[in-house]
Design a protein around this motif. Structure first.
Motif, PDB file in Angstrom:
ATOM      1  N   LEU A  56       0.831  -1.126  -0.116  1.00 56.95           N
ATOM      2  CA  LEU A  56      -0.068   0.158   0.040  1.00 56.95           C
ATOM      3  C   LEU A  56       0.832   1.265   0.101  1.00 56.95           C
ATOM      4  CD1 LEU A  56      -2.849   1.200  -0.004  1.00 56.95           C
ATOM      5  CD2 LEU A  56      -2.765   1.210   2.638  1.00 56.95           C
ATOM      6  N   ARG A  57       0.757   2.032  -0.920  1.00 57.14           N
ATOM      7  CA  ARG A  57       1.448   3.079  -1.375  1.00 57.14           C
ATOM      8  C   ARG A  57       0.706   4.453  -1.061  1.00 57.14           C
ATOM      9  NH1 ARG A  57       4.658  -0.571  -4.449  1.00 57.14           N
ATOM     10  NH2 ARG A  57       5.359  -1.969  -3.177  1.00 57.14           N
ATOM     11  N   LEU A  58       1.180   5.536  -0.710  1.00 58.46           N
ATOM     12  CA  LEU A  58       0.446   6.841  -0.317  1.00 58.46           C
ATOM     13  C   LEU A  58       1.076   8.042  -1.126  1.00 58.46           C
ATOM     14  CD1 LEU A  58      -0.135   6.157   3.476  1.00 58.46           C
ATOM     15  CD2 LEU A  58      -1.386   5.363   1.564  1.00 58.46           C
ATOM     16  N   PHE A  59       0.419   8.857  -1.508  1.00 56.88           N
ATOM     17  CA  PHE A  59       0.933  10.145  -2.061  1.00 56.88           C
ATOM     18  C   PHE A  59      -0.035  11.156  -1.918  1.00 56.88           C
ATOM     19  CE2 PHE A  59       1.612  13.119  -5.590  1.00 56.88           C
ATOM     20  CZ  PHE A  59       3.077  13.112  -5.740  1.00 56.88           C
ATOM     21  N   THR A  60       0.375  12.377  -1.303  1.00 57.23           N
ATOM     22  CA  THR A  60      -0.467  13.520  -1.207  1.00 57.23           C
ATOM     23  C   THR A  60      -0.142  14.698  -1.657  1.00 57.23           C
ATOM     24  OG1 THR A  60      -0.775  12.618   1.378  1.00 57.23           O
ATOM     25  CG2 THR A  60      -1.363  14.965   0.882  1.00 57.23           C
ATOM     26  N   VAL A  61      -1.130  15.399  -2.241  1.00 59.43           N
ATOM     27  CA  VAL A  61      -0.738  16.671  -3.103  1.00 59.43           C
ATOM     28  C   VAL A  61      -1.068  17.858  -2.159  1.00 59.43           C
ATOM     29  CG1 VAL A  61      -1.764  17.972  -4.772  1.00 59.43           C
ATOM     30  CG2 VAL A  61      -1.870  15.361  -5.243  1.00 59.43           C
ATOM     31  N   THR A  62      -0.009  18.555  -1.934  1.00 55.55           N
ATOM     32  CA  THR A  62       0.095  19.795  -1.113  1.00 55.55           C
ATOM     33  C   THR A  62      -1.407  20.492  -1.367  1.00 55.55           C
ATOM     34  OG1 THR A  62       2.368  19.681  -0.439  1.00 55.55           O
ATOM     35  CG2 THR A  62       1.073  21.710  -0.213  1.00 55.55           C
ATOM     36  N   LYS A  63      -2.022  21.096  -0.583  1.00 50.58           N
ATOM     37  CA  LYS A  63      -3.307  22.144  -0.717  1.00 50.58           C
ATOM     38  C   LYS A  63      -2.662  23.464  -1.495  1.00 50.58           C
ATOM     39  CE  LYS A  63      -6.239  21.195   3.098  1.00 50.58           C
ATOM     40  NZ  LYS A  63      -6.848  21.759   4.193  1.00 50.58           N
ATOM     41  N   ARG A  64      -3.345  23.811  -2.478  1.00 51.12           N
ATOM     42  CA  ARG A  64      -2.870  24.953  -3.018  1.00 51.12           C
ATOM     43  C   ARG A  64      -4.246  25.550  -3.904  1.00 51.12           C
ATOM     44  NH1 ARG A  64       1.957  25.455  -7.590  1.00 51.12           N
ATOM     45  NH2 ARG A  64       0.831  23.844  -8.483  1.00 51.12           N
TER      46      ARG A  64
END
Length: 434
Positions: A56-64
């Motif tokens: 299980l791999r996770l990626f988060t896009v920074t708020k902008r």
């Protein structure tokens, strides 16, 4: 893998990140209830402690926020990470539980989750501005209003800054907060979503709608157009799109459940749920996870995120990966009106309809030709049928179920999955334009 450049490869939506391969990629998006982290879900400590999973791999896009399309994601700050206590604790709880259940089902196939959400955001900020501007109604009702709100906000900020400077010049304390920034049409699509298009994905899960409930009738079209927008821009066909139905909530009225259950009236939250269901029926590869049993009457952010993610995973397991599992709860198939009662027939019942608590069915109301609603009694009659009647209605012509902000309902199938709120009538509702 942190900081590595992302590169889509292969026909199976695989993604190779240095020596880390993500086999099935899903986007997790929406507002607060999707953004809600694991640390704030119900009793999270055990699940966080046991979260290490190399598949299980996770990626988060920074708020902008952005008024212009951005595709400059800073890979020095972004990158795939493996699920582990230190990475999972701040990740979307609904997203994590969805991925955990999917990994367990897929038996060794790596799953990647791209999380991009922002609390309180309406659907139109997740759409490309050009799509909204091309539509006359959206251009006048959404884009123009958001531009107007932006101008008012800028004027309010300028006035606030003058008051702050004046207080400083006089040596006076200044505690007034800066005016909050209003949402601008298309700004999260431009600032966040555009960065991951056309990244190879299998599908998307979505938990949003609260901020559009006051415009529920519009959402029937807006939500569908948002999905079409994503599919068009991604260029990967009609990929699966699974949404969470609005959770029950009594809008901070702090009422007893018995009072809530007795309430009869219109509800914009019920209308938003209907809009979600409408889109699922009218667009291919769209479905809804019903969570009428997982809400908190006094909290718009119910903590029970585990079952929410697992119900989204059921949809994917059944409809994408071909697993023999019930995808969701009972769905109304037909309504037959007799002289004194209504016979409702459901599909997706498993081995039969059930009452979740073993008691009498709740949440049904009926109306006659006068369109006045009355509480109704309902009982399961056979494998997939419910009979509904009311002594106050001699000849019923319409039935509603769970038509409240906070539905007090208990109809399920044999797997314990709840039936969706519904109505059989097409009478005008409060958010519908005259």
């Amino acid at each position: 893998a942190a900081g590595a450049v992302l590169r889509a490869v292969g026909p199976e939506n695989s993604v190779e990140i240095q020596d880390v391969v993500v086999g099935e990629v899903w986007v997790c998006s929406g507002q607060s209830n999707m953004e809600w982290p694991m640390t704030r879900s119900e009793r999270p400590d055990g699940d966080i402690a046991a979260s290490a999973n190399s598949n299980l791999r996770l990626f988060t896009v920074t708020k902008r926020r952005s008024s212009e399309i951005k595709t400059d994601l800073d890979y020095a700050r972004h990158g795939w990470v493996l699920a582990a206590p230190e990475t999972v604790r701040s990740f979307s709880a609904v997203g994590y539980y969805f991925g955990r259940d999917l990994v367990s089902s897929l038996k060794g196939v790596p799953v990647g989750l791209i999380h991009t959400s922002w609390g309180g955001s309406p659907a139109e900020v997740w759409m490309r501005l050009g799509v909204l501007e091309e539509d006359l109604e959206y251009r006048t009702q959404i884009v123009a209003k958001s531009d107007e709100n932006r101008a008012k906000w800028e004027a309010a900020v300028a006035a606030w800054e003058r008051r702050k400077a004046d207080a400083a010049a006089k040596g006076e304390a200044f505690s007034e907060g800066r005016p909050g920034q209003p949402w601008q049409a298309g700004e999260l699509y431009a600032g966040m979503l555009a960065n991951i298009i056309p990244y190879g994905i299998r599908g998307a899960i979505w938990y949003q709608g609260e901020s559009n409930a006051g415009r529920a009738w519009e959402y029937r079209r807006l939500f569908a157009d948002m999905i079409r927008n994503w599919r068009q821009d991604w260029g990967q066909g009609r990929f699966p799109f699974y949404a969470v139905q609005l959770a029950p909530w009594d809008k901070n009225r702090k009422r007893d459940l018995s009072v809530i259950a007795a309430e009869i009236g219109d509800s914009d939250w019920a209308q938003l749920r209907e809009a979600q269901n409408h889109v699922a029926v009218t667009l291919p590869n769209v479905d809804i996870a019903v969570i009428t049993d997982l809400g908190d009457k006094d909290d718009i952010h119910p903590a029970r995120k585990g079952p929410v993610g697992e119900r989204l995973s059921r949809l994917a397991r059944a409809q994408v990966y071909g697993e023999k599992v019930l995808a969701h709860g009972p769905v109304l198939r037909a309504a037959e009106f007799e002289d004194e009662f209504v016979r409702l027939k459901f599909k997706d019942v498993g081995t039969g309809l059930r009452s979740a608590d073993g008691g009498a069915l709740t949440g049904f109301i009926v109306a006659g030709e006068d369109r006045k609603w009355h509480p109704a009694t309902a009982q399961i009659d056979g494998l997939n049928t419910v009979q509904v009647r009311s002594d106050a209605v001699g000849r019923p012509v319409a039935v509603r179920y769970g038509w409240n902000d906070h539905p007090v309902v208990n109809l399920t199938n044999s797997d314990g999955l709840p039936a969706s709120p519904f109505r059989t009538d097409l009478w005008p509702v409060s958010t519908q334009k005259k």
